[in-house]
Design an enzyme around this catalytic site. Structure first.
Site, PDB file in Angstrom:
ATOM      1  N   ASP A 130      22.225   3.434 -26.357  1.00  0.00           N
ATOM      2  CA  ASP A 130      22.893   2.615 -27.369  1.00  0.00           C
ATOM      3  C   ASP A 130      22.004   2.490 -28.598  1.00  0.00           C
ATOM      4  OD1 ASP A 130      24.941   2.159 -25.566  1.00  0.00           O
ATOM      5  OD2 ASP A 130      24.315   0.122 -25.045  1.00  0.00           O
ATOM      6  N   ARG A 180      27.343   9.571 -29.940  1.00  0.00           N
ATOM      7  CA  ARG A 180      28.484   8.638 -29.901  1.00  0.00           C
ATOM      8  C   ARG A 180      28.512   7.967 -31.274  1.00  0.00           C
ATOM      9  NH1 ARG A 180      26.995   3.484 -27.021  1.00  0.00           N
ATOM     10  NH2 ARG A 180      27.169   4.625 -25.094  1.00  0.00           N
ATOM     11  N   LYS A 183      31.031   2.332 -35.539  1.00  0.00           N
ATOM     12  CA  LYS A 183      30.933   1.767 -36.896  1.00  0.00           C
ATOM     13  C   LYS A 183      29.638   0.969 -37.054  1.00  0.00           C
ATOM     14  CE  LYS A 183      35.870   1.662 -37.854  1.00  0.00           C
ATOM     15  NZ  LYS A 183      37.045   0.853 -38.209  1.00  0.00           N
ATOM     16  N   ARG A 289      28.993 -10.373 -30.153  1.00  0.00           N
ATOM     17  CA  ARG A 289      29.301  -9.268 -31.070  1.00  0.00           C
ATOM     18  C   ARG A 289      30.792  -8.928 -31.029  1.00  0.00           C
ATOM     19  NH1 ARG A 289      24.046  -7.524 -29.425  1.00  0.00           N
ATOM     20  NH2 ARG A 289      24.848  -6.094 -27.857  1.00  0.00           N
TER      21      ARG A 289
END
Ligand code: FDA
Length: 308
Positions: A130, A180, A183, A289
């Site tokens: 991530d 990946r 946005k 989030r």
């Protein structure tokens, strides 16, 4: 404004204690998080697999404060992989570098990530990295390149709201990386990130245009589109058809609990869809989030509260 407040709250320990213990949030958390235990995560993943979806599992946690906590995260991930293999749940795991101690000691973090990837490879599973806030972007790309050298099937998240990302996608196409594209979910200053939705969407589409070209695919580049944005997904499908891309050339990725209708529709059309399945006790920053992304989610929390 609301987004800024919610993202600031996502880093507050005082708010965390209050929200984690509040019945206000319980039903909404269930919508976005598969559960707090490994059993719940595996059950959710197996159910998704039975409907033709692929999965990537995230043992929630980030910004650990000690080497012991980073070691514990690695052990947790290894147990997750073992359990996925035992239960026949194919897929990958997604991990945040700060969960493996990136901020404390980048070399120790790299060793833990390689140990995780080694265990994943042994069991026929993969690792996805991530992306966190922009102070960590370069360190995370460096970490990914080191991981990719030994485990080329690994994937890295890149955020379209950053000015640098188009250049990063271009470089990773050249080396046959796996990305990946998302946005971006953090609060970033105007010096590094676009602030308006239209600009971010435009940059996402520009990065996607490069990543979905047959030349990129021929170089071994693989793009996962991590978005629930209908217009962008339709554009991807149009390009895929025009450019003769096959389902194995790229994939769509969705967060657990979001736009399940669209997930299923893409699977029915024969495209690859992976669902990001978060679980564990440390759900607070992830949950905040998700609220920040969509103010309507906050309204949902309040509605649940007043319903009792
Ligand atoms: P956008 O916010 O424009 O939303 C488009 C539509 O999607 C909305 O109209 C709504 O229908 C739906 N939607 C979006 N968010 C929703 C929500 N929270 N609740 C309900 N509906 C919602 N970010 C990051 O910084 N680092 C990372 O590593 C990742 N990893 C990641 C993995 C995967 C698989 C996904 C899908 C996303 C991420 N993200 C991420 C999060 C990403 O950066 C972004 O914040 C969210 O995906 C929301 O943006 P959308 O692209 O969905 O568009």
């Amino acid at each position: 404004m609301l987004r800024t407040v919610l993202l600031a709250m996502s880093r507050s320990h005082g708010m965390e204690r209050w929200i984690v213990n509040s019945r206000l949030t319980r039903n909404t958390v269930k919508r976005f998080v598969a559960g707090t235990t490994l059993d719940e995560a595996i059950a959710a993943a197996a159910e998704l697999r039975s409907r033709g979806l692929q999965v990537t599992l995230d043992l929630l946690g980030e910004s650990v404060a000690s080497q012991e906590a980073a070691d514990k995260a690695l052990t947790g991930y290894q147990a997750l992989l073992t359990r996925m293999a035992a239960d026949g749940v194919e897929g990958s795991v997604s991990v945040k570098p700060t969960q493996l101690g990136l901020v404390l000691d980048s070399e120790a973090c790299r060793r833990r990530l390689l140990a995780l990837a080694a265990r994943a490879a042994e069991l026929g599973r993969k690792v996805e990295v991530d992306m966190e806030d922009s102070t960590l972007t370069q360190a995370t790309i460096t970490l990914y390149l080191s991981l990719k050298a030994e485990y080329p099937e690994s994937r890295l998240a890149l955020q379209a709201y950053l000015f640098r990302t188009l250049a990063d996608v271009t470089s990773l196409i050249e080396v046959g990386g796996r990305v990946r594209l998302v946005k971006g979910a953090y609060r970033e200053p105007p010096s590094v990130a676009m602030q308006g939705k239209r600009d971010v969407d435009g940059n996402f589409v520009a990065c996607m245009d490069l990543g979905l070209r047959p030349e990129a695919v021929d170089k071994g580049f693989s793009l996962a589109l991590g978005t629930h944005d209908d217009a962008i997904i339709q554009q991807a499908l149009e390009w895929a058809r025009q450019r003769g891309l096959r389902p194995q050339d790229f994939e769509f990725q969705f967060l657990y609990g979001i736009r399940t209708d669209l997930q299923e529709s893409l699977v029915r059309q024969g495209w690859g869809v992976r669902v990001y399945v978060p679980f564990g006790e440390s759900w607070y920053p992830y949950f905040m989030r998700r609220l920040a992304e969509r103010p309507a989610n906050l309204a949902f929390v309040l509605k649940q509260y007043f319903k009792g």
